[in-house]
Design a protein around this motif. Structure first.
Motif, PDB file in Angstrom:
ATOM      1  N   ASN A  93      21.589 -54.412  33.087  1.00 14.13           N
ATOM      2  CA  ASN A  93      22.370 -54.834  31.923  1.00 14.13           C
ATOM      3  C   ASN A  93      21.571 -54.520  30.656  1.00 14.13           C
ATOM      4  N   PRO A  94      21.997 -53.518  29.874  1.00 15.69           N
ATOM      5  CA  PRO A  94      21.238 -53.170  28.673  1.00 15.69           C
ATOM      6  C   PRO A  94      21.192 -54.269  27.633  1.00 15.69           C
ATOM      7  N   ASN A  95      22.076 -55.248  27.751  1.00 13.78           N
ATOM      8  CA  ASN A  95      22.065 -56.364  26.799  1.00 13.78           C
ATOM      9  C   ASN A  95      21.113 -57.483  27.210  1.00 13.78           C
ATOM     10  N   ASP A  96      20.535 -57.367  28.404  1.00 12.81           N
ATOM     11  CA  ASP A  96      19.572 -58.366  28.857  1.00 12.81           C
ATOM     12  C   ASP A  96      18.298 -58.262  28.021  1.00 12.81           C
ATOM     13  N   PRO A  97      17.823 -59.366  27.442  1.00 14.38           N
ATOM     14  CA  PRO A  97      16.594 -59.314  26.631  1.00 14.38           C
ATOM     15  C   PRO A  97      15.378 -58.803  27.394  1.00 14.38           C
ATOM     16  N   ALA A  98      15.409 -58.864  28.712  1.00 15.08           N
ATOM     17  CA  ALA A  98      14.274 -58.403  29.502  1.00 15.08           C
ATOM     18  C   ALA A  98      14.224 -56.881  29.623  1.00 15.08           C
ATOM     19  N   SER A  99      15.294 -56.182  29.232  1.00  9.23           N
ATOM     20  CA  SER A  99      15.295 -54.722  29.273  1.00  9.23           C
ATOM     21  C   SER A  99      14.260 -54.171  28.304  1.00  9.23           C
ATOM     22  N   LEU A 100      13.669 -53.049  28.675  1.00  7.48           N
ATOM     23  CA  LEU A 100      12.577 -52.477  27.887  1.00  7.48           C
ATOM     24  C   LEU A 100      13.052 -51.312  27.032  1.00  7.48           C
ATOM     25  N   TYR A 101      12.581 -51.282  25.813  1.00  8.43           N
ATOM     26  CA  TYR A 101      12.822 -50.181  24.887  1.00  8.43           C
ATOM     27  C   TYR A 101      11.554 -49.340  24.812  1.00  8.43           C
ATOM     28  N   ALA A 102      11.721 -48.021  24.896  1.00  9.63           N
ATOM     29  CA  ALA A 102      10.570 -47.117  24.859  1.00  9.63           C
ATOM     30  C   ALA A 102      10.760 -46.104  23.735  1.00  9.63           C
ATOM     31  N   HIS A 103       9.645 -45.694  23.138  1.00 13.04           N
ATOM     32  CA  HIS A 103       9.701 -44.699  22.076  1.00 13.04           C
ATOM     33  C   HIS A 103       8.382 -43.949  22.012  1.00 13.04           C
ATOM     34  N   ILE A 104       8.455 -42.680  21.581  1.00 11.08           N
ATOM     35  CA  ILE A 104       7.283 -41.816  21.476  1.00 11.08           C
ATOM     36  C   ILE A 104       6.940 -41.632  19.999  1.00 11.08           C
ATOM     37  N   PHE A 105       5.636 -41.696  19.685  1.00 10.60           N
ATOM     38  CA  PHE A 105       5.182 -41.556  18.307  1.00 10.60           C
ATOM     39  C   PHE A 105       4.111 -40.473  18.203  1.00 10.60           C
ATOM     40  N   LEU A 106       4.247 -39.624  17.195  1.00 11.60           N
ATOM     41  CA  LEU A 106       3.171 -38.755  16.751  1.00 11.60           C
ATOM     42  C   LEU A 106       2.957 -39.067  15.273  1.00 11.60           C
TER      43      LEU A 106
END
Length: 447
Positions: A93-106
């Motif tokens: 469930n993408p609305n679950d607060p336990a879901s993780l968001y990932a992002h790449i930074f340079l």
């Protein structure tokens, strides 16, 4: 600079960076232009459990060593993203607060180009080709066949921090917003704890990338200058400073939201999921060709999205947009609606011309132009001037169902008379055809 203070920049918000990154991935890449190979490649992964990193230094121009470094770094990246994908799949469930968001930074866009060119140099290596299939999987699950709607895509999987800082902050730095000057200014202001303070051999006036003389001293064995250990430490310092800047930007965004101010970071993302249509471990030649075609499509769209994420003034000055325009009149003939606009002098030299594909007419609001699924509801054509049109006017044609549709009429009410913008979106006529042909070829293969 007189007050040595950090002030608000030209824009109150940025669409280039998300406000949340439960798993943040930081990359550093240095290229030697003489040998045209990478000298250093750094990777840092940060989540709630802490930070871990891996750094590869290439003291020679050996292409095999460069390929090994790419596989080593991006093998870790893929493994980390697969773990995040598995967790989010289990949650379901993408609305679950336990879901993780990932992002790449340079920090610099130059570093992304260095990595891209390094990958191109090793397409004959099966490990790198498999890695490209994994790159396809960085996009959320959707159909393999590219579609104009690009459904399921959460924009911009990576961010160049320098571009965000340049939009949001006015800093006491000279000439360039390089990592050394930016992090030092933020540290002096008490906003971050750790800045990039290069050793004397690594310090450059307006850039924090590895200096040419450092890489040449290393590769030519001159016996003086920084060694592998010193370069590794410099890469580590740049990774740490990049993380400090990204952490502060997210914290400042949260502070503003908590105090009912306008949100600063507005890139909308969803919990990370991998593209499910490809299996990189069971890929035939046609799958590889399909992946290349899909990557070219995605790369073209992402480049357009990055440009559209920039402020309207920047888009106009770069010749990619026309505005703000004043709506003079609208006439409807047959299946078309013709809109006549007057344009400002600054936009007269724009690169947009009649016959261009993918033009969209809107009020310039990034929430609209950054959503590919809405482009068809704003699509238009730029016309050649009619005989009596003044030189600083332009005429746009829309299909009447589009013009009279509820969505565009809402845009028209918001734009009023003086708030119109014409932008270039992304159109790809070939990818779907190529994928259909590859599918046809695959069906002809006899077991």
């Amino acid at each position: 600079m007189r007050d040595d203070s950090v002030q608000p920049g030209t824009e109150p918000h940025s669409f280039l960076m998300p406000p949340r990154a439960d798993a943040a991935i930081y990359l550093v890449a240095d290229n030697d232009p003489v040998d045209d190979t990478l000298v250093a490649l750094g990777y840092r992964y940060v989540d709630s459990s802490g930070a871990r990193e891996h750094i590869e230094i290439m003291p020679t121009a050996d292409r095999a060593a460069e390929a090994d470094a790419l596989v080593s770094i991006f093998g870790r990246l893929v493994a980390d993203l697969e773990a995040i994908d598995a967790r989010n799949e289990a949650i379901g469930n993408p609305n679950d607060p336990a879901s993780l968001y990932a992002h790449i930074f340079l920090y610099e866009t130059t570093e992304a180009l260095a990595i891209q060119n390094a990958v191109k140099r090793h397409l004959e290596d099966p490990r790198v080709r498999t890695g490209l299939l994994h790159m396809v999987r960085l996009f959320p699950p959707d159909e393999v066949v590219p579609e104009p709607e690009f459904r399921g895509m959460q924009h911009l999987p990576a961010t160049a921090l320098r571009s965000v800082v340049e939009q949001l902050l006015s800093l006491p730095v000279t000439v360039s917003y390089d990592l050394r000057q930016v992090s030092a200014a933020l540290q002096r202001a008490g906003l971050i704890v750790e800045s990039y303070q290069p050793a004397t051999d690594f310090e450059r006036p307006f850039s924090s990338l590895l200096a040419l003389d450092v890489s040449r001293n290393l590769r030519e064995g001159r016996g003086h200058g920084p060694d592998v250990a010193a370069i590794r430490e410099d890469v580590r310092a740049r990774l740490a400073a990049s993380q400090a800047i990204a952490d502060w930007l997210r914290a400042e965004h949260q502070r503003r939201v908590a105090t009912s101010q306008s949100p600063m970071l507005r890139l909308n993302k969803q919990p990370f999921r991998l593209q499910a249509s490809f299996n990189p471990l069971d890929a035939g030649d046609l799958d590889v060709l399909r992946a290349f075609e899909l990557l070219e499509n995605r790369a073209g769209l992402l480049d357009t999205m990055i440009q559209l994420a920039r402020p309207t003034r920047v888009r106009r000055d770069a010749g990619r947009a026309i505005g703000p325009m004043r709506l003079i009149n609208v006439s409807e003939k047959g299946l078309s609606a013709f809109l006549l606009f007057s344009i400002p002098r600054e936009a007269e030299d724009a690169d947009l011309s009649s016959g261009a594909f993918g033009l969209i007419l809107s009020d310039g609001e990034p929430d609209l132009v950054l959503e590919p699924r809405l482009w068809s509801s704003m699509g238009c054509d730029l016309m050649d001037p009619w005989p009596n049109d003044p030189p600083n006017f332009l005429r746009v044609r829309m299909f009447r169902p589009t013009y009279n549709g509820q969505f565009f009429q809402d845009v028209k009410r918001r734009a009023g008379q003086d708030g119109w913008w014409l932008d270039q979106s992304f159109v790809d006529f070939n990818s779907a055809k190529a994928d259909n042909f590859l599918t046809f070829l695959g069906a002809q293969v006899q077991p």
